[in-house]
Design a protein around this motif. Structure first.
Motif, short mmCIF file in Angstrom:
data_model
loop_
_atom_site.label_atom_id
_atom_site.label_comp_id
_atom_site.label_asym_id
_atom_site.label_seq_id
_atom_site.Cartn_x
_atom_site.Cartn_y
_atom_site.Cartn_z
N GLU A 124 0.85 -1.19 0.00
CA GLU A 124 0.00 0.00 0.00
C GLU A 124 0.89 1.24 0.00
OE1 GLU A 124 -3.61 -2.03 -0.07
OE2 GLU A 124 -3.16 0.07 -0.36
N GLU A 125 0.41 2.29 -0.66
CA GLU A 125 1.19 3.53 -0.72
C GLU A 125 1.42 4.13 0.67
OE1 GLU A 125 -0.48 6.42 -3.28
OE2 GLU A 125 1.04 7.93 -2.85
N SER A 126 0.39 4.02 1.52
CA SER A 126 0.49 4.60 2.86
C SER A 126 1.49 3.86 3.74
CB SER A 126 -0.89 4.60 3.51
OG SER A 126 -1.38 3.26 3.61
N GLU A 127 1.86 2.63 3.36
CA GLU A 127 2.78 1.83 4.18
C GLU A 127 4.24 2.04 3.79
OE1 GLU A 127 -0.33 -1.92 4.75
OE2 GLU A 127 1.42 -2.13 3.46
N THR A 144 -9.61 9.84 -3.72
CA THR A 144 -8.17 9.98 -3.90
C THR A 144 -7.83 10.51 -5.29
OG1 THR A 144 -7.75 8.16 -2.37
CG2 THR A 144 -5.96 8.75 -3.87
N ASP A 183 -2.39 16.27 3.92
CA ASP A 183 -2.05 15.29 4.96
C ASP A 183 -3.28 14.84 5.74
OD1 ASP A 183 0.57 15.35 4.21
OD2 ASP A 183 1.25 16.66 5.83
N PHE A 187 -5.08 12.20 3.55
CA PHE A 187 -4.39 10.91 3.45
C PHE A 187 -4.26 10.24 4.83
CE2 PHE A 187 -2.97 12.81 -0.58
CZ PHE A 187 -3.34 11.78 -1.43
N ALA A 188 -4.22 11.04 5.88
CA ALA A 188 -4.19 10.44 7.23
C ALA A 188 -5.52 9.74 7.52
CB ALA A 188 -3.92 11.52 8.27
N LYS A 212 -7.55 8.55 5.26
CA LYS A 212 -7.59 7.36 4.40
C LYS A 212 -6.76 6.23 5.01
CE LYS A 212 -6.32 5.71 -0.20
NZ LYS A 212 -5.68 6.05 -1.50
N GLY A 213 -5.57 6.58 5.50
CA GLY A 213 -4.71 5.57 6.12
C GLY A 213 -5.35 4.95 7.35
#
Length: 631
Positions: free
Chosen positions: A120-123, A344, A377, A380-381, A383-384
């Motif tokens: 995952e992109e967030s990881e 997104t 941020d 995306f935070a 979303k994460g």
């Protein structure tokens, strides 16, 4: 007033001596030097900002620096910092830009590999780079040397100031002497030469220092009775030199690089200050010519930076508007993966728009970027956090469904038809109670489960449907029926034609099974023949699809109630998915504005998409109702 223009109120009163005229010229040119230095300082600040904002342009000009690795850059930097700072500072800057460009490319490559590997992109988190730490240490060492050099230069300027002040005291004594000053000519010239050999002084003292220097040298040379022929010769040579400077200044107006032209003009003014006076009747004329050429360059220079400031202000307004869009984007009610993916895409499109906008004014550029970064941020935070919370649930559900697949696969070869069928139906009901699984596994798990179920029920139907000869007979009948449909002629009364076609379709549903390997092929031929006739009879797509479904439903019903329930379940899933998509589009459409051409086009496209989804939802709802009536 343009910094290079003279005070227009300055005039030479009748009866003034040459000393006064030349002192006025000196004072005026010194004022130009002071103002030009201020502009030059401001220009350097703006140039520094432009260089910092566009590192790619700097790097592209340095074709001599070719490195295959970051280690080579570190070794090159290590060699450079051992040399003089002012000699290698440009090379150090280029290596720094190349190093961080390569570091960024490596991180992007690792990130791409991480995503391609299923991550995952967030990881993704970039690993610590030891080479970068070494590189930073070397840069800090270079900055320390540079700071020491600057401190040394400032100290040297203070020393130069003291030396020049001492020279001025000596020149003042000679200029105010009541003795025969002609005996001091060589001494005064030596003082002038020594003055020229001394370097720069602090900027704050430069203007006043030049005023005193010019005052004393003019006073001294006016006191002595120089031979008229020698004085005229000096005037002539000075006039030739100043005329050449005027020509060079006028030619600078053809220079396309405004910054370069302005810098060259500063050098011409320095040369002008170093030259002596010309004949009194020519002084104002030659100075006005040089001043006019300087004014033309200065206006271009000022206009150039005014345009940059205007563009940066426009960029600031555009970035503020973009920040407001991101900040007001409501993602608090998003609760599924599809909706997060759609949101997104919208945010990423806004980020592309941000990158297309140029820099804002320097004093607010970092502030507006921090605001933009904070808004992104936050999205995306959230979303994460959603992915983090649902990951464990999805994994647990996928394990459950894998276990159900294994149970079904164990039962699919059983010939205990009634008992096994009941078990499979129970497993199918249990499947419905399991929640969602990771998107990349969803289709594979469902296909695995349904394939095993279908295999069992097909084998069950084959064992109870009679002999193969009956299936072959049905295949022959279906081929004959397809031929009838294909050759059906259209009557003047289209209603009769449609009735005839539907009776043939009903006859199709009365025919039994065909050999399994021929099933898909014969149905495809049948479907193509029916669609062709419907098109010829101008039957709309929705009605055609509904008629087809009715016929298919009869066929499904003949295979048992279990098949009907599974068809209904599939339709319900499709219905819920479409309703979720409609809700997402209707939610997101509120974030667009129709004030711009681009925004209006997006709104119309989304409205068409919503209408299409609603029509599809209505058709699915009719199909579900038809199944409910059949059960």
């Amino acid at each position: 007033m343009n910094p290079l223009e003279l005070n227009k109120e300055t005039a030479i009163a009748p009866g003034k001596t040459s000393e006064t005229v030349e002192l006025i010229e000196t004072t005026e040119t010194t004022k130009i030097t002071e103002d030009a230095v201020i502009i030059e300082s401001h220009e350097k600040d703006l140039e520094t900002e432009i260089v910092e904002q566009q590192p790619e342009e700097v790097i592209s000009k340095m074709t001599d620096h070719n490195f295959s690795s970051k280690l080579e850059m570190i070794n090159a930097l290590r060699l450079l910092i051992e040399k003089e700072v002012d000699v290698v500072k440009d090379d150090v800057e280029v290596i720094k830009q190349l190093f961080y460009k390569k570091t960024k490319a490596e991180i992007e490559e690792k990130k791409k590999f991480h995503l391609e590997s299923g991550g995952e992109e967030s990881e993704f988190v970039a690993e610590k780079d030891e080479l970068e730490e070494t590189f930073k240490a070397l840069l800090n060492e270079f900055r320390s040397k540079k700071a020491a050099l600057m401190a040394h230069l400032e100290k040297e300027k203070e020393t130069n100031l003291i030396q020049k002040q001492h020279l001025l005291e000596q020149m003042k004594v000679l200029a105010e002497s009541n003795d025969d000053v002609s005996v001091h000519i060589n001494e005064f010239k030596a003082l002038q030469q020594k003055w020229k050999s001394i370097g720069h002084v602090p900027q704050s003292a430069s203007t006043e220092l030049w005023k005193q220097y010019n005052l004393y040298q003019e006073s001294f040379w006016d006191l002595i009775k120089i031979n008229n022929e020698l004085r005229e010769y000096d005037f002539k040579k000075n006039l030739e030199s100043k005329t050449l400077l005027c020509e060079l200044a006028e030619k600078l107006s053809e220079e396309t690089d405004i910054i370069s032209a302005f810098q060259q003009l500063q050098k011409l003014h320095e040369d002008w200050h170093e030259m002596g006076p010309v004949a009194r009747d020519l002084r104002e004329k030659i100075w006005n010519r040089f001043k006019d050429a300087s004014t033309a360059i200065n206006k271009k220079h000022q206009s150039y930076f005014d345009n940059i400031r205007k563009l940066e202000e426009d960029n600031y307004i555009a970035k503020n508007a973009l920040c407001e869009k991101i900040e007001t984007f409501d993602f608090s009610n998003i609760n599924n993966y599809r909706a997060w993916d759609d949101a997104t895409k919208i945010v990423l499109a806004w980020q592309d728009e941000w990158r297309a906008i140029g820099f804002a004014p320097r004093k607010v550029n970092q502030k507006i970027f921090d605001r933009y970064r904070k808004a992104c941020d936050a999205f995306f935070a959230a979303k994460g956090e959603f992915y983090k919370e649902t990951k464990n649930v999805l994994t647990h559900n996928s394990d459950k469904k894998k276990a159900l697949c294994e149970k079904v696969e164990e039962l699919k070869e059983s010939v205990e038809w009634k008992e096994t069928a009941d078990k499979l139906i129970q497993l199918q009901k249990e499947w419905k109670t399991v929640g969602p699984v990771p998107k990349k596994m969803s289709d594979d798990l469902w296909k695995r489960f349904i394939t095993a179920c279908d295999y069992f029920f097909e084998q069950k139907n084959k064992s109870t449907s009679g002999q193969r000869s009956i299936e072959n007979e049905n295949l022959t009948k279906k081929k004959e029926l397809i031929a009838k449909i294909s050759t059906l002629e259209k009557n003047e009364n289209s209603g009769e034609s449609i009735t005839t076609l539907r009776s043939l379709m009903a006859e199709w549903n009365t025919l039994g099974h065909v050999p399994f390997k021929e099933k898909d092929k014969i149905y495809k031929e049948y479907r193509e023949a029916v669609d062709k006739q419907f098109e010829a009879l101008n039957v709309d797509s929705a009605n055609r699809r509904m008629d087809t479904f009715k016929n298919n439903l009869k066929d499904i019903s003949s295979k048992g109630e279990n098949k009907v329930f599974r068809e209904r379940e599939k339709l319900v899933r499709s219905y819920e998915h479409l309703k979720s998509e409609i809700a997402t589009y209707e939610n997101n459409i509120g974030f667009f504005t129709s004030s711009s051409k681009k925004g209006g086009g997006l709104i119309k496209e989304m409205e068409r998409k919503i209408e299409s989804l609603k029509e599809e939802t209505k058709l699915i709802e009719q199909k579900i109702n038809l199944i409910d009536e059949t059960i």
